[in-house]
Scaffold this motif. Sequence first.
Motif, PDB file in Angstrom:
ATOM      1  N   UNK A 122      -5.709  -3.797  -8.145  1.00  0.00           N
ATOM      2  CA  UNK A 122      -7.086  -4.199  -8.431  1.00  0.00           C
ATOM      3  C   UNK A 122      -8.064  -3.481  -7.524  1.00  0.00           C
ATOM      4  N   UNK A 123      -9.321  -3.424  -7.960  1.00  0.00           N
ATOM      5  CA  UNK A 123     -10.365  -2.795  -7.142  1.00  0.00           C
ATOM      6  C   UNK A 123     -10.510  -3.486  -5.792  1.00  0.00           C
ATOM      7  N   UNK A 124     -10.371  -4.811  -5.788  1.00  0.00           N
ATOM      8  CA  UNK A 124     -10.479  -5.543  -4.523  1.00  0.00           C
ATOM      9  C   UNK A 124      -9.358  -5.149  -3.560  1.00  0.00           C
ATOM     10  N   UNK A 125      -8.150  -4.963  -4.104  1.00  0.00           N
ATOM     11  CA  UNK A 125      -7.032  -4.544  -3.258  1.00  0.00           C
ATOM     12  C   UNK A 125      -7.253  -3.130  -2.730  1.00  0.00           C
ATOM     13  N   UNK A 126      -7.730  -2.246  -3.610  1.00  0.00           N
ATOM     14  CA  UNK A 126      -7.970  -0.866  -3.186  1.00  0.00           C
ATOM     15  C   UNK A 126      -9.032  -0.806  -2.092  1.00  0.00           C
ATOM     16  N   UNK A 145       0.821  -1.197   0.000  1.00  0.00           N
ATOM     17  CA  UNK A 145       0.000   0.000   0.000  1.00  0.00           C
ATOM     18  C   UNK A 145       0.862   1.256   0.000  1.00  0.00           C
ATOM     19  N   UNK A 146       1.918   1.286   0.822  1.00  0.00           N
ATOM     20  CA  UNK A 146       2.740   2.487   0.894  1.00  0.00           C
ATOM     21  C   UNK A 146       3.629   2.656  -0.336  1.00  0.00           C
ATOM     22  N   UNK A 147       3.978   1.587  -1.003  1.00  0.00           N
ATOM     23  CA  UNK A 147       4.703   1.741  -2.269  1.00  0.00           C
ATOM     24  C   UNK A 147       3.847   2.510  -3.269  1.00  0.00           C
ATOM     25  N   UNK A 148       2.568   2.178  -3.328  1.00  0.00           N
ATOM     26  CA  UNK A 148       1.658   2.861  -4.253  1.00  0.00           C
ATOM     27  C   UNK A 148       1.373   4.283  -3.784  1.00  0.00           C
ATOM     28  N   UNK A 149       1.202   4.465  -2.473  1.00  0.00           N
ATOM     29  CA  UNK A 149       0.944   5.805  -1.932  1.00  0.00           C
ATOM     30  C   UNK A 149       2.081   6.753  -2.295  1.00  0.00           C
ATOM     31  N   UNK A 150       3.321   6.291  -2.137  1.00  0.00           N
ATOM     32  CA  UNK A 150       4.465   7.166  -2.408  1.00  0.00           C
ATOM     33  C   UNK A 150       4.556   7.538  -3.894  1.00  0.00           C
ATOM     34  N   UNK A 151       4.065   6.680  -4.763  1.00  0.00           N
ATOM     35  CA  UNK A 151       4.168   6.956  -6.197  1.00  0.00           C
ATOM     36  C   UNK A 151       2.977   7.731  -6.735  1.00  0.00           C
ATOM     37  N   UNK A 152       1.789   7.448  -6.228  1.00  0.00           N
ATOM     38  CA  UNK A 152       0.589   8.020  -6.832  1.00  0.00           C
ATOM     39  C   UNK A 152      -0.216   8.928  -5.902  1.00  0.00           C
ATOM     40  N   UNK A 153       0.119   8.947  -4.625  1.00  0.00           N
ATOM     41  CA  UNK A 153      -0.707   9.682  -3.682  1.00  0.00           C
ATOM     42  C   UNK A 153       0.201  10.297  -2.621  1.00  0.00           C
ATOM     43  N   UNK A 183      -7.316  10.349  -1.059  1.00  0.00           N
ATOM     44  CA  UNK A 183      -7.991   9.108  -0.710  1.00  0.00           C
ATOM     45  C   UNK A 183      -7.484   7.929  -1.529  1.00  0.00           C
ATOM     46  N   UNK A 184      -7.262   6.825  -0.832  1.00  0.00           N
ATOM     47  CA  UNK A 184      -6.816   5.606  -1.504  1.00  0.00           C
ATOM     48  C   UNK A 184      -7.854   5.129  -2.506  1.00  0.00           C
ATOM     49  N   UNK A 185      -9.123   5.274  -2.165  1.00  0.00           N
ATOM     50  CA  UNK A 185     -10.159   4.750  -3.067  1.00  0.00           C
ATOM     51  C   UNK A 185     -10.346   5.601  -4.325  1.00  0.00           C
ATOM     52  N   UNK A 186      -9.586   6.716  -4.419  1.00  0.00           N
ATOM     53  CA  UNK A 186      -9.612   7.493  -5.658  1.00  0.00           C
ATOM     54  C   UNK A 186      -8.605   6.960  -6.680  1.00  0.00           C
ATOM     55  N   UNK A 187      -7.706   6.112  -6.194  1.00  0.00           N
ATOM     56  CA  UNK A 187      -6.771   5.492  -7.128  1.00  0.00           C
ATOM     57  C   UNK A 187      -7.524   4.537  -8.045  1.00  0.00           C
ATOM     58  N   UNK A 188      -7.070   4.437  -9.251  1.00  0.00           N
ATOM     59  CA  UNK A 188      -7.712   3.521 -10.192  1.00  0.00           C
ATOM     60  C   UNK A 188      -6.765   2.383 -10.544  1.00  0.00           C
ATOM     61  N   UNK A 189      -7.334   1.258 -10.952  1.00  0.00           N
ATOM     62  CA  UNK A 189      -6.525   0.118 -11.367  1.00  0.00           C
ATOM     63  C   UNK A 189      -5.674   0.489 -12.572  1.00  0.00           C
ATOM     64  N   UNK A 190      -6.215   1.334 -13.420  1.00  0.00           N
ATOM     65  CA  UNK A 190      -5.483   1.733 -14.622  1.00  0.00           C
ATOM     66  C   UNK A 190      -4.243   2.546 -14.276  1.00  0.00           C
ATOM     67  N   UNK A 191      -4.378   3.448 -13.281  1.00  0.00           N
ATOM     68  CA  UNK A 191      -3.249   4.295 -12.903  1.00  0.00           C
ATOM     69  C   UNK A 191      -2.184   3.534 -12.108  1.00  0.00           C
TER      70      UNK A 191
END
Length: 280
Positions: A129-133, A80-88, A117-125
């Motif tokens: 996956x939606x389930x992970x988000x 989760x934090x790997x994605x947060x640091x890159x996209x959020x 918000x984490x739930x604003x991230x998209x699978x495409x970006x």
Amino acid sequence: MSEMIKDYIQHRLVELGYPDDLTIEFSLGYCQGDGVAFYGKIGDDAAERLMKRLLNPEREGLNSVDRVKNLMAFKHIEGMFRVIREYSSVELEISRNDFGNHYSHFNTMTLSDESESIDQLSEEDSGVTDDELKAWGDVWLRFYEALKQDIVDTSKSLESEGYKLIEAMSGEEEVSWEFSTENYIVRLSEMPSRDFDMDGWDEEIIHDTWKSMIDGEERVVGLKAEVLDRETETALGEDSLYGIVYATGDRTYGGYRSELVSNAIDSARGFINRLKAKVA
């Protein structure tokens, strides 16, 4: 003394995972409204450290249900934090509420979350996956509620530990030992240690000393030895030393009592001899 307590509070906050640049405020005068407060922003790195501590499935005091929930949450944290640091980004903040204008304690702090918000991230970006988000969103909410409670618990714990540090230091002048002869009184007094600091000490020794003071195993004291004229109680000689750390209950003060008393007696002897020389 206040600087030493502030250093201890900052050390403990960092040890618990909080940032090292929080504003620390405290009042420990045994009055209503006294306590410890800390304010500032919590970014990505501190949030990850705090989440790993607060959602640790091996954390003490968890019931079986919370342990399972933490176990399920914990496995998501690093990804989760790997994605947060890159996209959020994480933008948590502990801010001062209205009570904080007059007091410093566990109820003067408010936690707010301005994070993207984490739930604003998209699978495409992000490739997540939606389930992970959705799972991450649940983890974040669980962490946020745990952090709110931890801020309160940490403040109360630091207040208690701050008082223990104060109690481990001599606060008022008090006679701790004396003996008398026909003409003299030799007296040892504990003196306030309010200016005690640990500048230049090894970091490990500082931490060990804090712990032993909080555990009641060591105290900090100032000592003054005096030789007094028995009839007038005029001081004829004295010696003093401040910032002595000694084992609680050790009435020799780690051997300093003997040394200070001996120095005071030598000082008094020199003073008396000088008086005799003047008279002669």
